[in-house]
Write an enzyme that holds these catalytic residues in place. Structure first.
Site, PDB file in Angstrom:
ATOM      1  N   SER A 275       0.984  -1.309   0.252  1.00 55.29           N
ATOM      2  CA  SER A 275      -0.281  -0.205  -0.248  1.00 55.29           C
ATOM      3  C   SER A 275       0.753   1.182  -0.480  1.00 55.29           C
ATOM      4  O   SER A 275       1.931   1.123   0.575  1.00 55.29           O
ATOM      5  CB  SER A 275      -1.084   0.268   0.877  1.00 55.29           C
ATOM      6  OG  SER A 275      -2.137   1.249   1.386  1.00 55.29           O
TER       7      SER A 275
ATOM      8  N   TYR B 159      -2.226  -0.591  10.986  1.00 60.04           N
ATOM      9  CA  TYR B 159      -1.670  -0.822   9.551  1.00 60.04           C
ATOM     10  C   TYR B 159      -0.516  -0.413   8.246  1.00 60.04           C
ATOM     11  O   TYR B 159      -0.148  -0.995   7.900  1.00 60.04           O
ATOM     12  CB  TYR B 159      -2.878  -0.391   8.543  1.00 60.04           C
ATOM     13  CG  TYR B 159      -3.437  -0.774   7.407  1.00 60.04           C
ATOM     14  CD1 TYR B 159      -4.293  -2.033   6.626  1.00 60.04           C
ATOM     15  CD2 TYR B 159      -3.010   0.032   6.052  1.00 60.04           C
ATOM     16  CE1 TYR B 159      -4.063  -1.938   5.819  1.00 60.04           C
ATOM     17  CE2 TYR B 159      -3.414   0.077   4.812  1.00 60.04           C
ATOM     18  CZ  TYR B 159      -4.105  -0.671   4.842  1.00 60.04           C
ATOM     19  OH  TYR B 159      -4.533  -0.886   2.997  1.00 60.04           O
TER      20      TYR B 159
HETATM   21  P1  NDP Z   1     -11.785  -5.720   0.406  1.00 59.86           P
HETATM   22  O1  NDP Z   1     -12.465  -5.601   2.020  1.00 59.86           O
HETATM   23  O2  NDP Z   1     -12.765  -5.086  -0.830  1.00 59.86           O
HETATM   24  O3  NDP Z   1     -11.197  -7.731  -0.084  1.00 59.86           O
HETATM   25  C1  NDP Z   1     -10.919  -7.708   1.300  1.00 59.86           C
HETATM   26  C2  NDP Z   1     -10.310  -9.066   0.643  1.00 59.86           C
HETATM   27  O4  NDP Z   1      -9.348  -9.847   1.762  1.00 59.86           O
HETATM   28  C3  NDP Z   1     -11.998 -10.083   0.637  1.00 59.86           C
HETATM   29  O5  NDP Z   1     -11.871 -10.731  -0.680  1.00 59.86           O
HETATM   30  C4  NDP Z   1     -11.910 -10.825   1.896  1.00 59.86           C
HETATM   31  O6  NDP Z   1     -12.793 -11.796   1.705  1.00 59.86           O
HETATM   32  C5  NDP Z   1     -10.046 -11.050   1.907  1.00 59.86           C
HETATM   33  N1  NDP Z   1     -10.157 -11.177   3.529  1.00 59.86           N
HETATM   34  C6  NDP Z   1     -10.000 -10.753   4.029  1.00 59.86           C
HETATM   35  N2  NDP Z   1      -9.636 -10.779   5.653  1.00 59.86           N
HETATM   36  C7  NDP Z   1      -9.308 -11.856   5.131  1.00 59.86           C
HETATM   37  C8  NDP Z   1      -8.386 -13.547   5.903  1.00 59.86           C
HETATM   38  N3  NDP Z   1      -9.210 -13.475   7.294  1.00 59.86           N
HETATM   39  N4  NDP Z   1      -9.015 -14.343   5.652  1.00 59.86           N
HETATM   40  C9  NDP Z   1      -9.178 -14.611   4.130  1.00 59.86           C
HETATM   41  N5  NDP Z   1      -9.443 -13.112   3.446  1.00 59.86           N
HETATM   42  C10 NDP Z   1      -9.049 -12.468   3.761  1.00 59.86           C
HETATM   43  O7  NDP Z   1     -10.218  -5.230   0.169  1.00 59.86           O
HETATM   44  P2  NDP Z   1      -9.754  -4.707  -0.946  1.00 59.86           P
HETATM   45  O8  NDP Z   1      -9.698  -4.864  -2.074  1.00 59.86           O
HETATM   46  O9  NDP Z   1      -9.547  -3.256  -0.733  1.00 59.86           O
HETATM   47  O10 NDP Z   1      -7.950  -4.728  -0.945  1.00 59.86           O
HETATM   48  C11 NDP Z   1      -7.432  -5.650  -1.037  1.00 59.86           C
HETATM   49  C12 NDP Z   1      -5.972  -5.026  -0.451  1.00 59.86           C
HETATM   50  O11 NDP Z   1      -5.183  -4.818  -1.043  1.00 59.86           O
HETATM   51  C13 NDP Z   1      -5.770  -5.515   0.520  1.00 59.86           C
HETATM   52  O12 NDP Z   1      -4.402  -6.239   1.410  1.00 59.86           O
HETATM   53  C14 NDP Z   1      -5.814  -3.550   1.340  1.00 59.86           C
HETATM   54  O13 NDP Z   1      -4.501  -2.843   2.443  1.00 59.86           O
HETATM   55  C15 NDP Z   1      -4.920  -3.527   0.110  1.00 59.86           C
HETATM   56  N6  NDP Z   1      -5.460  -2.119  -0.526  1.00 59.86           N
HETATM   57  C16 NDP Z   1      -6.385  -1.373  -0.822  1.00 59.86           C
HETATM   58  C17 NDP Z   1      -6.249   0.089  -1.079  1.00 59.86           C
HETATM   59  C18 NDP Z   1      -7.405   0.397  -1.163  1.00 59.86           C
HETATM   60  O14 NDP Z   1      -7.626   1.664  -1.513  1.00 59.86           O
HETATM   61  N7  NDP Z   1      -8.769  -0.031  -1.471  1.00 59.86           N
HETATM   62  C19 NDP Z   1      -5.244   1.029  -1.250  1.00 59.86           C
HETATM   63  C20 NDP Z   1      -4.123  -0.535  -0.910  1.00 59.86           C
HETATM   64  C21 NDP Z   1      -3.905  -1.349  -0.503  1.00 59.86           C
HETATM   65  P3  NDP Z   1     -13.883 -12.237   2.965  1.00 59.86           P
HETATM   66  O15 NDP Z   1     -13.583 -11.405   3.841  1.00 59.86           O
HETATM   67  O16 NDP Z   1     -14.307 -13.694   2.264  1.00 59.86           O
HETATM   68  O17 NDP Z   1     -12.264 -13.081   3.708  1.00 59.86           O
END
Ligand code: NDP
Length: 252
Positions: free
Chosen positions: A135, A148
């Site tokens: 990120s 984070y």
């Molecule tokens: P979302 O919350 O939209 O999606 C997160 C995904 O991770 C979901 O598919 C969720 O599925 C899965 N997930 C979360 N916790 C777990 C767990 N304990 N075990 C298995 N799967 C898990 O997040 P984003 O798409 O926004 O973010 C994706 C990545 O990108 C992250 O690492 C985030 O830090 C990073 N990021 C995002 C930004 C943004 O602006 N959106 C900016 C910079 C970085 P489920 O809940 O079904 O487990």
């Protein structure tokens, strides 16, 4: 197609950025396993090139079991994308050990031990690639994001260390540091402003390209890092943020 006959494991691939990566990988000819807690939606379930593997990565004690299931199903593994992550705001004064442990288990521990579990398979594939989703908060920080930001900076560092250790095995490891990527959560956040339209315009003005990102913007870069096109790159963290972090603020 850049990823013909490649097999990828994408954590958190069912929605958000992970979904953008999965959709681009499929367009490029890959088969994809999605690891997340919830079941994948109907569109993905009905796609024969996709397999869903439900698992809570914060609580997994046997990462090898997940990887073995995927490798057995598809006959190997070429690409690991550590995308799943969580983010919450907690001030330094308030954060508990349990919250810190949850953040680090999800955002840092799981990527490392998934890499470890994937190694025996990746070593057998020419052009194997690991991609960690970090990120811009691994470089700067928003308020109340100590945990984070620490996990994302840690993931960028881990990316460099993995590249050093795994180069001799022919495995590359790079990271993507996304900026603001539109999601259900970010949309709800903008709607919470008194004037959501102005909040949106002001957010867009922070970006030299004039807009926030979409999952496909990250998916395109992930395809590049997963493919042979990036064969001379390892240990890098690519900032993909529409120019937000290079724009110096001026008084206005
Ligand atoms: P979302 O919350 O939209 O999606 C997160 C995904 O991770 C979901 O598919 C969720 O599925 C899965 N997930 C979360 N916790 C777990 C767990 N304990 N075990 C298995 N799967 C898990 O997040 P984003 O798409 O926004 O973010 C994706 C990545 O990108 C992250 O690492 C985030 O830090 C990073 N990021 C995002 C930004 C943004 O602006 N959106 C900016 C910079 C970085 P489920 O809940 O079904 O487990």
């Amino acid at each position: 197609m850049n990823l013909e006959n490649k097999i990828a494991l994408v954590t958190g691939g069912g929605r958000g950025i992970g979904r953008g990566i999965v959709e681009r990988f499929l367009e490029e000819g890959a088969r994809v396993a999605i690891v997340q807690r919830s079941a994948v939606d109907q569109d993905l379930r009905e796609d024969p090139r996709v397999m869903g593997v439900p698992a809570d990565l914060a609580n997994v004690s046997n990462f090898a079991r997940i990887v073995e299931r995927v490798a057995r199903h598809w006959g190997g593994l070429d690409i690991l994308v550590n995308n799943a992550g969580i983010m919450f705001e907690r001030s330094v004064s308030e954060i508990t050990e349990a919250e810190w442990n949850l953040m680090t288990a999800t955002n840092l521990r799981a990527p490392l031990f998934l890499c470890q579990a994937a190694l025996p398979h990746l070593r057998q594939r020419p052009g194997a690639s690991i991609i960690n989703i970090g990120s811009i908060e691994g470089i700067g920080a928003n308020p109340d994001h100590t945990a984070y930001s620490a996990t994302k900076a840690g993931l960028h560092g881990m990316t460099r260390a993995l590249a050093v250790d795994l180069g001799a095995d022919g495995i590359r490891c790079n990271a993507i540091a996304p900026g603001w990527i539109a999601s259900d959560l970010s949309e709800a956040y903008l709607e919470s402003f008194g004037d959501p339209g102005e909040a949106r315009r002001s957010l867009n003005r922070l970006h030299p390209v004039g807009r926030v990102g979409q999952g496909a913007d990250i998916g395109d870069v992930a395809v590049f890092l997963a493919s042979d096109q990036s064969r001379f790159m390892t240990g890098e963290t690519l900032v993909v943020d529409g120019g937000r972090t290079v724009k110096l603020p001026l008084p206005r």
